[in-house]
Design a protein around this motif. Structure first.
Motif, short mmCIF file in Angstrom:
data_model
loop_
_atom_site.label_atom_id
_atom_site.label_comp_id
_atom_site.label_asym_id
_atom_site.label_seq_id
_atom_site.Cartn_x
_atom_site.Cartn_y
_atom_site.Cartn_z
N THR A 177 97.00 32.14 28.80
CA THR A 177 96.55 31.22 27.75
C THR A 177 97.69 30.89 26.80
OG1 THR A 177 94.53 32.50 27.84
CG2 THR A 177 94.66 30.89 26.09
N LYS A 178 97.80 29.59 26.46
CA LYS A 178 98.66 29.17 25.35
C LYS A 178 97.72 28.62 24.29
CE LYS A 178 103.13 28.77 27.18
NZ LYS A 178 104.27 27.87 27.47
N ARG A 179 98.12 28.53 23.11
CA ARG A 179 97.28 28.20 21.94
C ARG A 179 95.96 27.49 22.28
NH1 ARG A 179 98.11 24.42 18.31
NH2 ARG A 179 99.91 23.71 19.52
N ASP A 180 96.03 26.21 22.76
CA ASP A 180 94.79 25.47 22.96
C ASP A 180 94.60 25.04 24.42
OD1 ASP A 180 96.82 23.75 23.14
OD2 ASP A 180 95.99 22.21 21.82
N HIS A 181 95.25 25.72 25.34
CA HIS A 181 95.03 25.42 26.76
C HIS A 181 95.39 26.65 27.62
CE1 HIS A 181 99.31 24.45 26.14
NE2 HIS A 181 99.47 24.74 27.43
N VAL A 182 95.11 26.50 28.90
CA VAL A 182 95.41 27.60 29.83
C VAL A 182 96.39 27.08 30.88
CG1 VAL A 182 94.42 29.36 31.35
CG2 VAL A 182 93.02 28.35 29.56
N VAL A 183 97.36 27.91 31.24
CA VAL A 183 98.33 27.53 32.27
C VAL A 183 97.94 28.23 33.58
CG1 VAL A 183 100.77 27.59 32.96
CG2 VAL A 183 100.15 27.25 30.54
N ILE A 184 97.92 27.42 34.65
CA ILE A 184 97.62 27.95 35.99
C ILE A 184 98.91 27.84 36.78
CG2 ILE A 184 96.31 27.57 38.10
CD1 ILE A 184 94.18 26.21 36.60
N GLU A 185 99.36 28.95 37.32
CA GLU A 185 100.61 28.92 38.11
C GLU A 185 100.32 28.91 39.60
OE1 GLU A 185 103.90 31.15 35.38
OE2 GLU A 185 103.69 31.79 37.47
N SER A 187 102.21 28.10 43.65
CA SER A 187 103.53 28.28 44.25
C SER A 187 104.40 27.04 44.07
CB SER A 187 103.36 28.61 45.74
OG SER A 187 102.56 27.62 46.33
N THR A 188 103.76 25.89 43.78
CA THR A 188 104.55 24.66 43.65
C THR A 188 104.76 24.23 42.19
OG1 THR A 188 102.50 23.45 43.98
CG2 THR A 188 103.92 23.70 45.91
N GLY A 189 104.24 24.98 41.24
CA GLY A 189 104.46 24.61 39.84
C GLY A 189 103.31 25.04 38.95
N ALA A 190 103.41 24.68 37.67
CA ALA A 190 102.39 25.08 36.70
C ALA A 190 101.54 23.88 36.31
CB ALA A 190 103.06 25.68 35.48
N LEU A 191 100.25 24.13 36.08
CA LEU A 191 99.32 23.09 35.65
C LEU A 191 98.65 23.56 34.38
CD1 LEU A 191 97.73 22.83 39.15
CD2 LEU A 191 98.86 20.89 38.05
N SER A 192 98.14 22.60 33.62
CA SER A 192 97.52 22.98 32.36
C SER A 192 96.09 22.46 32.31
CB SER A 192 98.39 22.37 31.26
OG SER A 192 97.66 22.24 30.10
N CYS A 193 95.18 23.24 31.75
CA CYS A 193 93.80 22.77 31.60
C CYS A 193 93.17 23.40 30.36
CB CYS A 193 92.97 23.08 32.84
SG CYS A 193 92.98 24.78 33.31
N GLY A 194 92.03 22.85 29.95
CA GLY A 194 91.37 23.36 28.75
C GLY A 194 90.74 24.72 28.96
N VAL A 195 90.12 24.90 30.12
CA VAL A 195 89.39 26.14 30.43
C VAL A 195 89.65 26.49 31.89
CG1 VAL A 195 87.11 27.22 30.56
CG2 VAL A 195 87.53 25.50 28.82
N VAL A 196 89.77 27.78 32.17
CA VAL A 196 89.85 28.24 33.56
C VAL A 196 88.66 29.12 33.87
CG1 VAL A 196 91.03 29.88 35.07
CG2 VAL A 196 92.31 28.10 33.98
#
Ligand SMILES: Cc1cc2nc3c(=O)[nH]c(=O)nc-3n(C[C@H](O)[C@H](O)[C@H](O)COP(=O)(O)OP(=O)(O)OC[C@H]3O[C@@H](n4cnc5c(N)ncnc54)[C@H](O)[C@@H]3O)c2cc1C
Length: 345
Positions: A177-185, A187-196
């Motif tokens: 989690t980063k402040r107001d979003h979540v990072v999903i890693e 194998s090809t890169g990182a994505l960002s979303c509001g909720v996981v």
């Protein structure tokens, strides 16, 4: 992406369908294919009073979810235009001893209190008294089964028609989690979303920010072509159960084995099921073999599903640990997760 879902089993797919219907932009990631985890081995039985015969939280959840099932299947079917075999054809649980008969008569009372039709019956044609003096069993008319591979296709198609994207063979390495979003890693890169939502079944301890304590419990299951008299109900005994599909094939389940992450069939497991089904239904001797499947049920220490936000962040929601009841509990799980997503977005 508003919501990222890790895991495309029955739980992840039910959540994707539900959230996409409410207008969320959803993406679903699976390390395998859609339904490639425990869900591909499931029997699809919907039976609160077999799986949770004692009063308590699991029974309450199971009864509530069964009550949602007609609407759940009807909506998935109409949104996807995909036929789903879903039959509340009754379950018949055989008593193989006097003690079992007493226990089942108590279960019948509990089922009646939940407004289900529970009746004591003589043994079904084709079933034989296997032990002791008891010669009957408990028929609960509103329990039944769903063909899960069809349900899964329908849920996926319904969600895709609303814009949901399914990524297969795309393992999630970790989420944070980063402040107001979540990072999903990936194998090809990182994505960002509001909720996981972590719906990764037996693998749920590996992906998220905490370990909810989920372990795999292997189940093996057979599919046979039935040659005997058609079975009107799902049949259940202490050693196996039989689910009669309309195409005259039956599922025979299931072993319960603590063997870690080994999801292969074994000669012993297959042999046990073949013996057990012939003891329950002599006609099974003439059935022909189609296939054997195995899957890893996600089990928690408490025996209850884990459906809650992470203790580290309300933006990470766990929906896992459904053990023997993931199919039965899918509609209720989706509704509970929807409430948690709504609270943070
Ligand atoms: C033999 C057998 C019979 C059963 N019979 C019944 C029944 O009759 N009725 C009933 O209600 N339940 C039954 N169950 C239980 C039911 O199948 C499970 O509770 C249910 O399938 C769990 O669904 P799930 O979506 O949580 O997990 P899964 O189906 O295991 O899905 C989890 C998914 O997460 C994916 N994944 C894992 N790690 C990652 C990662 N890092 N990144 C991306 N994806 C990942 C996996 O590939 C998998 O597809 C049975 C189970 C078995 C094995």
């Amino acid at each position: 992406m508003d919501v990222g879902i890790v895991g495309a089993g029955i739980i992840g797919c039910a959540i994707a369908d539900d959230l996409s219907r409410r207008g969320y932009r959803v993406e679903v990631f699976d390390a395998r294919r859609v339904g490639g985890g425990a869900t591909q081995a499931t029997a699809g039985v919907l039976a609160p009073f077999i799986e949770a015969p004692s009063a308590g939280t699991l029974q309450k959840l199971a009864v509530e979810s069964l009550g949602m099932y007609d609407g759940f299947v009807a909506k998935a079917q109409s949104a996807s235009e995909w036929e789903i075999e879903y039959r509340r054809c009754g379950t018949f649980e055989v008593a193989t001893s006097v003690e079992a008969e007493e226990r089942l008569r108590a279960v019948a009372d509990a089922a009646r209190n939940a407004q289900l039709t529970a009746q004591w019956h003589a043994l079904e044609p084709g079933a034989r008294q296997t032990r002791g003096t008891a010669a009957g069993g408990l028929l609960i008319a509103e329990q039944g089964y769903v063909r899960v591979e069809q349900l899964l296709v329908a849920l996926r198609r319904a969600a895709e028609r609303r814009g949901t994207v399914f990524h297969e063979e795309q393992p999630i390495l970790k989420t944070f989690t980063k402040r107001d979003h979540v990072v999903i890693e990936t194998s090809t890169g990182a994505l960002s979303c509001g909720v996981v939502v972590i719906a990764a079944g037996s693998w749920s301890d590996v992906v998220g920010p905490e370990q909810p304590g989920i372990r795999p419990v292997r189940g093996q299951l057979l599919r046979l072509r039935w040659k005997g008299e058609a079975l009107p109900h799902v049949m259940w005994s202490q050693d196996c159960y039989v689910v009669p599909w309309l195409d005259r094939t039956v599922l025979v389940g299931a072993t319960v084995e603590e063997v870690g992450f080994d999801d292969r069939n074994t000669a012993k497991g297959v042999g046990q099921l073949i013996d057990a089904v012939q003891r329950l239904l002599p006609d099974a001797a003439e059935a022909t073999f189609i296939e054997a499947r195995a899957g890893l049920r996600p089990a928690s220490d408490s025996g209850l599903p884990v459906i809650r936000p992470s203790s580290n962040s309300t933006r990470v929601i766990y929906a896992t640990g459904h053990f023997r009841n993931g199919v039965l509990l899918a509609p209720l799980t989706a509704r509970l997760v929807r409430g948690m997503v709504g609270a943070v977005s």
